[in-house]
Design an enzyme around this catalytic site. Structure first.
Site, PDB file in Angstrom:
ATOM      1  N   ASP A 103      -4.223 -49.427  11.344  1.00  0.00           N
ATOM      2  CA  ASP A 103      -3.056 -50.040  11.980  1.00  0.00           C
ATOM      3  C   ASP A 103      -2.343 -49.000  12.833  1.00  0.00           C
ATOM      4  OD1 ASP A 103      -3.522 -52.481  10.666  1.00  0.00           O
ATOM      5  OD2 ASP A 103      -2.551 -51.702   8.862  1.00  0.00           O
TER       6      ASP A 103
ATOM      7  N   ASP B 120       1.023 -48.046  15.050  1.00  0.00           N
ATOM      8  CA  ASP B 120       2.421 -48.308  15.381  1.00  0.00           C
ATOM      9  C   ASP B 120       2.860 -47.340  16.472  1.00  0.00           C
ATOM     10  OD1 ASP B 120       2.458 -50.227  13.398  1.00  0.00           O
ATOM     11  OD2 ASP B 120       3.266 -48.866  11.875  1.00  0.00           O
TER      12      ASP B 120
ATOM     13  N   ASP C 262      11.266 -43.641   6.409  1.00  0.00           N
ATOM     14  CA  ASP C 262      11.414 -43.589   4.966  1.00  0.00           C
ATOM     15  C   ASP C 262      10.870 -42.310   4.342  1.00  0.00           C
ATOM     16  OD1 ASP C 262       8.793 -44.265   5.565  1.00  0.00           O
ATOM     17  OD2 ASP C 262       8.843 -46.217   4.581  1.00  0.00           O
TER      18      ASP C 262
END
Length: 466
Positions: free
Chosen positions: A83, A85, A164
């Site tokens: 994935d 981003d 995070d």
């Protein structure tokens, strides 16, 4: 280049240590650590074409463009990224203008999805620091610290500290192919440590789902959670009750359907998070000796199928997650005199109704889940045409697999699963023999033939003159 990356895959920790000099080993530095292209193993040939198209179009339009998060973290761990981003200083509206194949989604966090066929590249604008001059339509927090809206734009440094975990605050620049490490994430990758950026209690209150993400990454990456990052989890676990059930459904799929379900489940229980997601299941496991083994068997089966690239369905997983509560309620209803089938149906409805207050389960999964449960009552019924009718049910295979789980976990005595295995694999003669054997059984399961009541003869009324 490819040979160098292959060597890196064999021992990523050793190669990461070479990126730190003596000054780095003694302590951190004020600015980001910038690693030039010739000193790191990440190459554009390991990125998808779609991700590169997004990066280059943003860059050529004059915007900053970086790959960030999991794809960079996984690359540094020697895993092929999946994935991608993208982080940029372009606003969502500016990104939307550059890509006709995109749409802005979200209200709490506004992001842009750029679609290339089945692949979606997620583009986020650099997050900034909240200020008193920001209205509620841009930034808003609840009285408990929960972020209700976070659409304050900033620069890459501000964006990095808003992320995070340190291992997710590593950026790859398309401008010069360098790596920008803002929070010592590369050092934590080397030590296999998962560490929150900032005060853990504050960050968990901002978004309690971060506790689930900590568990998910720890299980997926085989990392340990840093002591200061894990310390508040037990106390703050109830904050998950503030999260909308629809969002938690998406998180549960990420937790249990990524190929690391068993370890994730154990960590969730260890930190007291599982009870916040599935309270009635947690209660059932405390009193039913077979409930936890059944769930672990189901998760292990799902993990194996994912690693073998076989299809999996959330319906089967939710059937296992909620079966213990259903059986507890069904037993109570039957003790009150309700027949088994209506008791199962009512118990299923009650359990699902309570669960939906915590995690929403779409009907495309809850209906097949209930079919799997209902077929557990039909599988013992094998006389006459019942076996063939059950075998032709579209959910039969899932129900059969579920029956094997129940036997393996010790909920029911073994034997019925073996019969259905033989019935599926046997020829017509063997199936006839199995049906005859099932017809002779008189144990529980409804195989005893019913006696027909003799018909009452209708009395003719005496005929008379009209």
């Amino acid at each position: 280049m490819f040979k160098g990356f292959t060597r890196f895959l064999q021992s990523p920790g050793t190669h990461l240590r070479t990126l730190f000099g003596p000054q780095d080993a003694s302590g951190g530095q004020a600015g980001p650590r910038i690693v030039p292209r010739d000193q790191h193993p990440i190459s554009r040939q390991h990125f998808s074409e779609a991700a590169l198209k997004v990066l280059y179009r943003l860059h050529n339009a004059g915007f900053e463009a970086y790959l960030v998060g999991g794809c960079i973290r996984d690359s540094l761990l020697g895993k092929m990224p999946k994935d991608f981003d993208v982080a940029t200083d372009a606003t969502p509206e500016q990104v939307r203008e550059l890509f006709r194949n995109s749409r802005i989604i979200g209200r709490r966090f506004r992001i842009v999805h750029v679609r290339f066929g089945r692949e979606v590249i997620e583009v986020t604008t650099f997050r900034g620091t909240h200020g008193d001059d920001h209205g509620d339509h841009i930034a808003q927090q609840s009285e408990h610290g929960l972020l209700l809206r976070d659409n304050v734009w900033g620069n890459i440094q501000e964006d990095a500290i808003r992320r995070d975990f340190t291992v997710n605050a590593i950026y790859y620049s398309i401008a010069d192919f360098s790596i920008h490490d803002f929070a010592d994430g590369m050092r934590d990758i080397e030590s296999r440590t998962l560490r929150l950026i900032g005060d853990p209690a504050v960050r968990y209150r901002e978004d309690p789902v971060r506790m689930l993400r900590a568990v998910r990454f720890a299980a997926k990456l085989d990392f340990h959670i840093a002591p200061d990052s894990e310390a508040p989890i037990h106390e703050l676990a109830p904050l998950l009750l503030q999260i909308p059930p629809a969002r938690l459904f998406d998180e549960v799929l990420k937790l249990f359907m990524a190929g690391h379900g068993v370890e994730t489940f154990r960590l969730l229980r260890h930190y007291g998070l599982f009870a916040m997601l599935f309270p009635e299941t947690d209660e059932a496991m405390a009193v039913l000796s077979w409930a936890e083994p059944l769930l672990e068997e189901a998760l292990a089966s799902t993990d194996r199928r994912i690693h073998e690239e076989k299809p999996v369905t959330p319906a089967f997983l939710f059937a296992a997650l909620l079966w213990g509560p259903v059986q507890r309620r069904q037993s109570v209803l039957e003790a009150e005199g309700m027949p088994p089938i209506p008791a199962l149906q009512l118990a299923s409805q009650q359990v699902l109704s309570r669960q939906l207050k915590h995690i929403s389960v779409p009907k495309r999964f809850s209906l097949p889940m209930r079919d799997i449960w209902d077929l557990q009552q039909r599988l013992p019924q094998r006389r006459g045409k019942r076996a063939l009718q059950t075998r032709e049910h579209p959910r039969f295979r899932a129900a059969y697999d579920f029956l094997l789980l129940r036997e393996s976990a010790g909920e029911i005595e073994p034997g019925l699963g073996e019969w259905w295995t033989a019935y599926q694999e046997g020829d017509e003669h063997e199936q006839r023999r199995l049906l005859e054997k099932a017809g002779a059984d008189t144990g529980p399961g409804g195989n005893t033939p019913r006696r027909r009541r003799p018909r009452k003869r209708r009395r003719r009324s005496p005929s008379g003159p009209s």
